[in-house]
Design an enzyme around this catalytic site. Structure first.
Site, PDB file in Angstrom:
ATOM      1  N   SER A   1       0.707  -1.075  -0.022  1.00 37.78           N
ATOM      2  CA  SER A   1       0.003  -0.026   0.021  1.00 37.78           C
ATOM      3  C   SER A   1       0.857   1.090  -0.004  1.00 37.78           C
ATOM      4  O   SER A   1       1.733   1.353  -0.883  1.00 37.78           O
ATOM      5  CB  SER A   1      -1.054  -0.139   1.086  1.00 37.78           C
ATOM      6  OG  SER A   1      -1.601   1.022   1.234  1.00 37.78           O
TER       7      SER A   1
ATOM      8  N   HIS B   1      -2.730  -0.973  -3.569  1.00 41.35           N
ATOM      9  CA  HIS B   1      -3.608  -0.196  -3.230  1.00 41.35           C
ATOM     10  C   HIS B   1      -3.529   1.263  -4.039  1.00 41.35           C
ATOM     11  O   HIS B   1      -2.649   1.866  -3.954  1.00 41.35           O
ATOM     12  CB  HIS B   1      -3.753   0.346  -1.690  1.00 41.35           C
ATOM     13  CG  HIS B   1      -4.066  -0.792  -1.123  1.00 41.35           C
ATOM     14  ND1 HIS B   1      -4.088  -0.860   0.385  1.00 41.35           N
ATOM     15  CD2 HIS B   1      -4.716  -2.173  -1.367  1.00 41.35           C
ATOM     16  CE1 HIS B   1      -4.469  -2.001   1.022  1.00 41.35           C
ATOM     17  NE2 HIS B   1      -4.685  -2.791  -0.027  1.00 41.35           N
TER      18      HIS B   1
ATOM     19  N   ASP C   1      -4.504  -4.762   5.684  1.00 40.33           N
ATOM     20  CA  ASP C   1      -4.862  -5.619   4.357  1.00 40.33           C
ATOM     21  C   ASP C   1      -3.856  -6.534   4.296  1.00 40.33           C
ATOM     22  O   ASP C   1      -2.550  -5.982   4.157  1.00 40.33           O
ATOM     23  CB  ASP C   1      -5.253  -4.682   3.397  1.00 40.33           C
ATOM     24  CG  ASP C   1      -5.867  -5.721   2.079  1.00 40.33           C
ATOM     25  OD1 ASP C   1      -6.338  -6.749   2.404  1.00 40.33           O
ATOM     26  OD2 ASP C   1      -5.778  -5.161   1.151  1.00 40.33           O
TER      27      ASP C   1
END
Ligand SMILES: C[S@@+](CC[C@H](N)C(=O)[O-])C[C@H]1O[C@@H](n2cnc3c(N)ncnc32)[C@H](O)[C@@H]1O
Lengths: 210, 287
Positions: A35, A62, A155
């Site tokens: 991310s 992401h 995540d």
């Protein structure tokens, strides 16, 4: 939170040494999740891939729903493998890397094709690392290598634990070397890891794979 | 038992589960994306503390209430107004001029979910002055979402994003003209609903119900395997008038379909296609 730093120094030193590649480890695919800070980390990893690197790579980074194809083009330019946006229903091929498109989850079918969905966000993210890792784990079982890199949320931790449960091998970027430590930290807490190292260590490991 | 073996067994259980669901209730998920179905069913299994998929199969056969739950799990209803604004911009530019040549227009939104897509298109048609001569069919196989679609009531906190989408899509008026705001919800303006018929239709098991000039089916085929996609595209082909238009989702593609030759491309990027006026000749056509 910072559990990993509490381990003894022996262990600290050990993580920088590239372990022997386990004999049974012959990954048919590699999944990478990252991310915040990921663009830079991916750039380093993709640049360092040796020519002729053939294991297909699937990436969830992401990104905002409205982003363009810059990252795909950028990674394709600097890397020895062909980098593409993941296309629904296409077969995963050697010498290729696939990036999840913005606003779609990337799933792997057990016949090694790509599936995209518009399901709800998972861990506040779409594409979600958990979704990629979980479905890839079922498709590739022990023949899967997972890598969790820098990121500011959790995540990937669940997906990483699924991956290890199915016999896959998990590398996590050493949180102390990550741009943002949360994602690798949470992954280590929830899934453990087979190898924790910095980006250079990950590159060396990858380039030694058969 | 290894996790690999369990994984294999689960595949068998899922096949049987889908067969049971189909034979008992007629909902056919047997040709949906396997990875998707498996992820959703295992998720339900964990949430419901089931010991395995087989236990869920038992429940689905005997407990018709559980079917609604499974239906919601497997049919993903995520949607928004003016989703992919560039798509609506292209409809305005490329599709509306074609529709304007018809005295009367029929359109079909297949897999319309909670209705946001349908109302977005109705707004666009209104601004282009063709709404009053358009009949819109909006269908889905999920009764719960159809009910919401008919009501046209949405949470107010989404309106900011929808307004941005509307503007990016080339909206000509003020987006707030199209709804009335309450404390925490908005209701879609009645003038937009007039020409819309919401109805139950299952793309897998039901057949052609009307001949239409435009079909919008976005983010539905992505959940089907290739075989089922082809079957549904054939259904669309049979439902379109010659020269009729088919719009798919951004990541859906007609290119690999067995029926691609019956269409021409209007906008590759936005996945807008047009049914040819004439059947292409094939080698086994006898004169
Ligand atoms: C992800 S939503 C897409 C909504 C909208 N078209 C959009 O793009 O924003 C998919 C919809 O397809 C519907 N659907 C799935 N399978 C279907 C079938 N066999 N027949 C009719 N509708 C179906 C689901 O109930 C759901 O509402």
């Amino acid at each position: 939170m910072r559990k990993y730093t509490e381990k003894n120094t022996d262990d600290q030193a050990h993580r920088m040494i590239i372990p022997e590649i386990p004999i049974h480890l012959k990954p048919k695919a590699i999944v990478i999740g990252t991310s915040a800070g990921g663009v830079e980390a991916l750039t380093k990893l993709f640049k360092a891939l040796r020519p002729g690197f053939s294991i297909p790579i699937l990436v969830v980074q992401h990104i905002s729903p409205s982003s363009d194809s810059y990252l795909v083009q950028h990674l394709n330019r600097i890397s020895s493998v062909t980098v593409k946006e993941a296309l629904d229903k296409t077969v995963i091929e050697p010498f290729h890397a696939y990036l999840a498109p913005p606003n779609y989850h990337l799933l792997i079918e057990e016949d090694f094709t790509i599936a995209l969905t518009v399901d709800e966000k998972v861990s506040y993210a779409r594409p979600s690392i958990d979704v990629l890792f979980e479905t890839a784990a079922r498709a590739f079982n022990r023949n899967l290598l997972g890598i969790i890199l820098t990121g500011a949320n959790s995540d990937g931790a669940y997906g990483a634990s699924m991956l290890r449960k199915m016999g896959g091998y998990l590398i996590v970027q050493d949180p102390s070397t990550a741009h943002i430590a949360t994602m690798p930290e949470t992954a280590i807490q929830q899934a453990g890891a087979d190898f924790i190292t910095n980006l250079e260590g990950i590159s060396k490991f990858l380039n030694r794979l058969p | 038992m290894t996790h690999e073996e369990i994984n294999e067994i689960q595949n068998i259980e899922i096949k049987l589960f889908l067969e049971a669901l189909f034979q008992r209730y007629g909902y056919d998920f047997r040709n949906y994306s396997q990875a998707h179905i498996k992820r959703r069913l295992l998720h339900r299994m964990n949430l419901g503390n089931f010991s395995g998929i087989s236990q869920m199969q038992h429940k689905i056969l005997y407990d018709s209430g559980f079917v609604q739950q499974i239906l919601l799990d497997l049919s993903i209803n995520v949607t928004e107004m003016f989703r992919d604004p560039s798509f609506y911009a292209s409809v305005r530019k490329e599709v509306v001029p074609i529709l304007k040549t018809y005295p009367f227009i029929k359109t079909w939104h297949a897999g319309c979910s909670t209705g946001e897509e349908v109302y977005s298109m109705a707004i666009l048609f209104k601004e282009e002055n063709i709404l009053n001569r358009t009949q819109i069919y909006a269908t889905d196989f999920n009764h719960k979402v159809l009910k919401t679609a008919k009501e046209g009531i949405y949470p107010i906190d989404l309106i900011k994003d929808y307004t941005t989408n509307y503007q990016k899509a080339g909206g000509k008026e003020s987006f707030s003209d199209y709804y009335d705001a309450n404390y925490n919800s908005v209701i879609i303006d009645g003038s937009l609903k007039k020409n819309i018929v919401f109805a139950d239709h299952n793309l897998v098991t039901d057949s052609v119900f009307a001949e239409v000039n435009l079909i919008v089916c976005r983010n539905v085929l992505i959940y089907f395997n290739r075989e089922l996609q082809d079957k549904v595209i054939k259904l669309f082909l049979d439902s379109l008038t010659p020269g009729g238009i088919l719009c798919l989702g951004s990541k859906e593609n007609l290119q690999y379909s067995a029926h691609f030759e019956y269409f021409s491309v209007i906008d590759t990027h936005e996945k807008i296609y047009r049914k040819e006026y004439r059947r292409p000749s094939t080698s086994n056509d006898n004169p």
